[in-house]
Design an enzyme around this catalytic site. Structure first.
Site: not given
Length: 532
Positions: A167, A447
């Site tokens: 990603r 996150d």
């Protein structure tokens, strides 16, 4: 290594280059990055400007809806391109940052797929980003190992590692340490470009390919830009078109109204969509920042089985399967609770229930954040999904309207929820500023998405003078007092860890963003200035 060895006439590195960085920042790789920047930076800026303009319409009260101009795409019959063999069974995927030990542990976790994250689970210091590229190149070169000097433990890759997907950062973020024609480069193109240049052919030679997760897109035109990048990169590197395969995270509210269109734009290069649940909640709050009709309850009340989250996840399944693409479920962020078997089992029970809902609805796989959750999720999908995927589950029964995708979750707003937002938001930002992108907090692996929810929800409650369950109103003064109180408690618990960390910076940034006049787009943009 001297910096002048890492420059071309129109690209330069402005950060120190140490150790093995020169293996990644070669003149040939930098030339490729410069080509990506020159060709696609104007389009990236145009797409970001379009985001800002559309947000102005949302601020004025206009609601997101399905696009009339692309009705023909939604109504016509077409499917995505072929899916590689190593992406046809994705029942459990694990995600994590790109540091060496975590990559090895994730690849060895027993999950079908590992997503190496340069985005929300990575604090994008220049060493973090380049070390991540070194680690991924080493994975494909058969040189990925790690000997921990602290524990003496040796980490080696197993014979059957998970399929690797990368990603890159989203379109909004820059890599300020790389400048092309004296302009900062896109973080997305930097991460993508280096992985493609160094690892694509190695991955292909190993029987896999260059696979990507694409984050935080807000429109099909942003997907079109990615597709153009893919075509150019494959041609430049002399790789057959269609080799790159992407999964797009549907983690913004505007994108949920354009899922068919996003699949269509990336038709030859896409294999699925993913329910990016935490960022989706953040996007919902941010999209309706100025609209008092969409004030949200406590974060814990916004669960995938209800309201707008339920509607979007089921619509994603229906849309993907109609087009021959996979519909990936969301993240289980729980981590093992040490020395408390009852609490640990309760957490795992929540994971099982969440994964049973996903598999029962028709998802083709799911995400976990910790290796100990891989067998928990795997057992559920093995039981409820005996086939490699569920493309045959068409969900023709699902009919999703604009109102369904905008239905606000019900539930109370509480002082406890407000305090939790403050605690989690500040502690995550502090760790991020120290270079840590994945942070264990209160038995969850957090996150950047969690910090974004925390600060935008506090902002929203202040902006609309939200009433708490006890009848009191959320005001600037009350939030300031709660921040001071929570940080005093945290200072007492952490002791020297508080004073030696970056809590003053984190408190300042969290406070500034929650008390600002306008709802800021992304926390990580001003935080990046402080990080670098």
């Amino acid at each position: 290594m001297p910096l002048d060895t890492l420059m071309t006439p129109d690209i330069k590195i402005t950060a120190p280059v140490t150790d093995r960085m020169g293996d990644i920042l070669t003149s040939e790789a930098l030339t490729f990055l410069a080509q990506l920047h020159r060709r696609f930076e104007p389009q990236r800026q145009a797409r970001l400007k379009a985001r800002r303009e559309r947000q102005k319409t949302f601020n004025s009260g206009i609601l997101p809806d399905f696009l009339p101009d692309t009705r023909h795409v939604r109504q016509s019959d077409w499917t995505v391109g072929p899916i590689p063999a190593d992406l046809r069974d994705r029942r459990v995927e694990i995600t994590g940052p790109v540091d060496r030990k975590m990559i090895i542990n994730a690849l060895n976790s027993g999950a079908k797929v590992f997503m190496a994250d340069f985005e929300d689970a990575n604090a994008p210091t220049f060493p973090n980003c380049i070390d991540g590229q070194i680690n991924l190149k080493d994975r494909w070169a058969g040189a990925l190992s790690f000997d921990d000097p602290a524990s003496g433990k040796a980490y080696r890759l197993s014979a059957t590692p998970a399929t690797l997907i990368v990603r890159p950062r989203g379109w909004r973020l820059e890599e300020r340490h790389v400048r092309v024609n004296d302009e900062p480069m896109s973080g997305a193109l930097f991460d993508f470009g280096l992985y493609m240049f160094h690892s694509a052919k190695l991955a292909m030679a190993a029987g896999s390919g260059p696979y990507f997760y694409l984050p935080k897109m807000e429109s099909h035109l942003e997907a079109r830009l990615w597709n153009e990048v893919f075509v150019f990169a494959q041609d430049y590197l002399k790789i057959p078109r269609g080799t790159i395969k992407a999964t797009v995270l549907i983690e913004t509210l505007p994108a949920a109204f354009e899922m068919d269109e996003i699949l269509y734009e990336l038709q030859d290069h896409i294999v699925g969509l993913n329910c990016g649940r935490w960022d989706y909640i953040f996007s919902f709050i941010k999209t309706f920042a100025e609209n008092p009709l969409f004030v949200t309850p406590d974060r814990a009340k916004m669960v995938m089985g209800d309201a707008f989250l339920r509607a979007y996840s089921r619509e994603l399944i229906k849309t993907c399967h109609r087009r021959g693409a996979f519909a990936m479920g969301g993240m289980a962020a729980q981590i093992p609770v040490k020395n408390d078997p009852a609490a640990n089992e309760a957490a795992f029970a929540r994971v099982r229930a969440d994964k049973e809902r996903e598999a029962g609805d028709g998802h083709d796989g799911t995400w976990v954040a910790h290796p100990d959750l891989v067998p928990v999720a795997m057992a559920v999908f093995d039981r409820l999904m005996p086939t490699p995927n569920q493309l045959h589950v068409t969900r023709d029964d699902v009919v999703t309207t604009q109102a369904d995708l905008l239905r606000v979750h019900q539930g109370a707003r509480t002082e406890a929820g407000l305090r939790e937002n403050i605690r989690v938001g500040v502690q995550y930002i502090e760790a991020w500023l120290r270079g840590k992108g994945a942070v264990p907090l209160y038995n969850l692996m957090e996150d950047a998405a969690t910090a974004e929810i925390s600060r935008t929800q506090v902002w929203q409650w202040i902006r609309h003078a939200a009433k708490l369950e006890d009848g009191t109103t959320v005001t600037r003064e009350r939030v300031e007092a709660l921040i001071a109180d929570e940080m005093a408690k945290l200072r007492e618990v952490l002791g020297d860890g508080f004073t030696k960390g970056r809590f003053e910076d984190a408190i300042g940034l969290f406070t500034a963003m929650t008390l600002s006049h306008a709802c800021g787009d992304f926390l990580t943009v001003p935080a990046y200035e402080m990080l670098t």
